[in-house]
Scaffold this active site. Sequence first.
Site, PDB file in Angstrom:
ATOM      1  N   CYS A 113       0.811  -1.229   0.000  1.00 14.78           N
ATOM      2  CA  CYS A 113       0.000   0.000   0.000  1.00 14.78           C
ATOM      3  C   CYS A 113       0.841   1.275   0.000  1.00 14.78           C
ATOM      4  CB  CYS A 113      -0.947   0.003   1.187  1.00 14.78           C
ATOM      5  SG  CYS A 113      -2.128  -1.342   1.114  1.00 14.78           S
ATOM      6  N   HIS A 249      -3.497   7.344   1.937  1.00 14.68           N
ATOM      7  CA  HIS A 249      -3.848   6.006   1.455  1.00 14.68           C
ATOM      8  C   HIS A 249      -5.230   5.682   2.010  1.00 14.68           C
ATOM      9  CE1 HIS A 249      -4.026   1.850   0.658  1.00 14.68           C
ATOM     10  NE2 HIS A 249      -3.802   1.465   1.909  1.00 14.68           N
ATOM     11  N   ASN A 279     -10.067  -0.197  -0.642  1.00 10.70           N
ATOM     12  CA  ASN A 279      -8.606  -0.080  -0.539  1.00 10.70           C
ATOM     13  C   ASN A 279      -7.987  -0.609  -1.836  1.00 10.70           C
ATOM     14  OD1 ASN A 279      -5.884  -0.393  -0.002  1.00 10.70           O
ATOM     15  ND2 ASN A 279      -6.169  -1.305   2.012  1.00 10.70           N
TER      16      ASN A 279
HETATM   17  O1  UT7 Z   1      -3.920  -0.906   3.482  1.00  8.42           O
HETATM   18  C1  UT7 Z   1      -3.030  -1.674   4.213  1.00  8.42           C
HETATM   19  C2  UT7 Z   1      -3.274  -1.602   5.651  1.00  8.42           C
HETATM   20  N1  UT7 Z   1      -4.542  -2.174   5.996  1.00  8.42           N
HETATM   21  C3  UT7 Z   1      -5.243  -1.564   6.887  1.00  8.42           C
HETATM   22  O2  UT7 Z   1      -4.861  -0.505   7.299  1.00  8.42           O
HETATM   23  C4  UT7 Z   1      -6.477  -2.245   7.434  1.00  8.42           C
HETATM   24  C5  UT7 Z   1      -6.463  -2.114   8.929  1.00  8.42           C
HETATM   25  N2  UT7 Z   1      -7.544  -2.767   9.610  1.00  8.42           N
HETATM   26  C6  UT7 Z   1      -8.847  -2.370   9.504  1.00  8.42           C
HETATM   27  O3  UT7 Z   1      -9.191  -1.534   8.718  1.00  8.42           O
HETATM   28  C7  UT7 Z   1      -9.847  -2.976  10.474  1.00  8.42           C
HETATM   29  O4  UT7 Z   1      -9.150  -3.684  11.484  1.00  8.42           O
HETATM   30  C8  UT7 Z   1     -10.869  -3.937   9.811  1.00  8.42           C
HETATM   31  C9  UT7 Z   1     -11.863  -3.111   8.991  1.00  8.42           C
HETATM   32  C10 UT7 Z   1     -10.168  -4.934   8.936  1.00  8.42           C
HETATM   33  C11 UT7 Z   1     -11.668  -4.678  10.886  1.00  8.42           C
HETATM   34  O5  UT7 Z   1     -12.282  -3.766  11.775  1.00  8.42           O
HETATM   35  P1  UT7 Z   1     -12.140  -3.968  13.354  1.00  8.42           P
HETATM   36  O6  UT7 Z   1     -12.953  -2.920  13.996  1.00  8.42           O
HETATM   37  O7  UT7 Z   1     -10.668  -3.986  13.654  1.00  8.42           O
HETATM   38  O8  UT7 Z   1     -12.821  -5.359  13.586  1.00  8.42           O
HETATM   39  P2  UT7 Z   1     -12.207  -6.719  14.154  1.00  8.42           P
HETATM   40  O9  UT7 Z   1     -11.199  -7.285  13.225  1.00  8.42           O
HETATM   41  O10 UT7 Z   1     -11.794  -6.477  15.572  1.00  8.42           O
HETATM   42  O11 UT7 Z   1     -13.486  -7.646  14.137  1.00  8.42           O
HETATM   43  C12 UT7 Z   1     -14.640  -7.335  14.901  1.00  8.42           C
HETATM   44  C13 UT7 Z   1     -15.713  -8.380  14.609  1.00  8.42           C
HETATM   45  C14 UT7 Z   1     -15.218  -9.808  14.715  1.00  8.42           C
HETATM   46  O12 UT7 Z   1     -16.220 -10.566  15.342  1.00  8.42           O
HETATM   47  P3  UT7 Z   1     -16.101 -10.968  16.896  1.00  8.42           P
HETATM   48  O13 UT7 Z   1     -14.838 -11.766  17.001  1.00  8.42           O
HETATM   49  O14 UT7 Z   1     -16.015  -9.658  17.648  1.00  8.42           O
HETATM   50  O15 UT7 Z   1     -17.344 -11.723  17.135  1.00  8.42           O
HETATM   51  C15 UT7 Z   1     -15.114 -10.257  13.265  1.00  8.42           C
HETATM   52  O16 UT7 Z   1     -15.302 -11.638  13.108  1.00  8.42           O
HETATM   53  O17 UT7 Z   1     -16.239  -8.220  13.283  1.00  8.42           O
HETATM   54  C16 UT7 Z   1     -16.247  -9.490  12.631  1.00  8.42           C
HETATM   55  N3  UT7 Z   1     -16.055  -9.268  11.184  1.00  8.42           N
HETATM   56  C17 UT7 Z   1     -17.091  -9.023  10.351  1.00  8.42           C
HETATM   57  N4  UT7 Z   1     -18.411  -8.933  10.551  1.00  8.42           N
HETATM   58  C18 UT7 Z   1     -19.192  -8.662   9.496  1.00  8.42           C
HETATM   59  C19 UT7 Z   1     -14.902  -9.225  10.475  1.00  8.42           C
HETATM   60  N5  UT7 Z   1     -15.161  -8.958   9.182  1.00  8.42           N
HETATM   61  C20 UT7 Z   1     -16.502  -8.831   9.083  1.00  8.42           C
HETATM   62  C21 UT7 Z   1     -17.375  -8.548   8.012  1.00  8.42           C
HETATM   63  N6  UT7 Z   1     -18.691  -8.466   8.265  1.00  8.42           N
HETATM   64  N7  UT7 Z   1     -16.924  -8.334   6.756  1.00  8.42           N
END
Ligand code: UT7
Length: 322
Positions: A113, A249, A279
């Site tokens: 990225c 980004h 992204n």
């Molecule tokens: O570009 C390169 C760098 N990349 C980034 O900068 C991305 C960085 N990360 C992020 O943007 C975020 O961490 C995400 C958008 C990927 C995830 O958001 P989050 O607030 O960090 O959520 P999480 O990973 O802590 O997951 C929270 C919950 C989980 O469920 P439980 O374990 O709390 O029951 C996941 O299983 O959300 C669940 N989950 C989803 N639910 C519905 C994960 N993906 C999804 C989804 N739809 N697509």
Amino acid sequence: MSYARITGTGAYLPEKVLTNADLERMVETSDVWIRERTGILERHVAADGETTCDLAEAAARCALEAAGIEPREIDLIIVATTTPNRVFPSTACLLQARLGIHGCPAFDVQAVCTGFVYALAVAEKFIRTGAARCALIVGAETLSRILDWSDRSTCVLFGDGAGALVLEASETPGVLSTHLHADGHYEHLLTVPAGISEHPERFRSGEATVQMKGNEVFRMAVNTLGRMVTEVLHANGLHKSDIDWLIPHQANIRIIKATARKLGLPMERVVVTVDRHGNTSAASIPLALDAAIRDGRVQPGATLLMEAFGGGFTWGAALVRF
Ligand code: UT7
């Protein structure tokens, strides 16, 4: 020594749009979750047979037209991509042939990225030292090809697209400073864990897809980009109020807002495309820049801060007077 100035930008997005509603039919997710956690509403996806070089060529031709440059005037081509057409030749060489030009250096940069910031920094050095006078820099990705479309934690995040710019030698600035960093110790948090040389069998069978520990990457990105802002301001002897536009980004609206807060910039001064593009990795900054130039938000003389964080980890920034 010459400065390196942006004289034209271009963009290309594949025709097919995948909405959050479409994804609701593919994996267990919801429009609300995607919007609230990422800010993404839709993303573009390349058609079957449409390649990274196809996207790069369309964006490049658009940038050349904006700069009023003929392909034969280009003396350096750099393509930032993590999804090249082939193992080799580089996508930059394929693009050179498409543009009908011969002889100038052409190579790809792979910093995920942060790739576009790396490419801009390299091109700027070529121009500052007189090794090039007119560089074409492209960020182009077909990330849809390395996604596991059954993994909701990654497939909702990414999109395809390309952005390009022409960078020319000039007596007036220009790129004011570039800042590149990497730390390979975090490779396991964001990776496609197979390739040509490591687990080639998984690579050949199409199992090589993006894997990310999203939450940990998120925290690292917010903290690192906050420090990056301080580094750029300090290096240039500037105050927060000297920045006119943040062109970040586009990984997640929450990361973008955290960086804007660090800069004390209202969101009206931040270029956001993550809602419509998702992204697009190395393509996201040039796509955002092109959008803001074409709709008249970014005007000549404006001071732009571009920054990115991504796989590697890699991170970097560029301060640019437009
Ligand atoms: O570009 C390169 C760098 N990349 C980034 O900068 C991305 C960085 N990360 C992020 O943007 C975020 O961490 C995400 C958008 C990927 C995830 O958001 P989050 O607030 O960090 O959520 P999480 O990973 O802590 O997951 C929270 C919950 C989980 O469920 P439980 O374990 O709390 O029951 C996941 O299983 O959300 C669940 N989950 C989803 N639910 C519905 C994960 N993906 C999804 C989804 N739809 N697509």
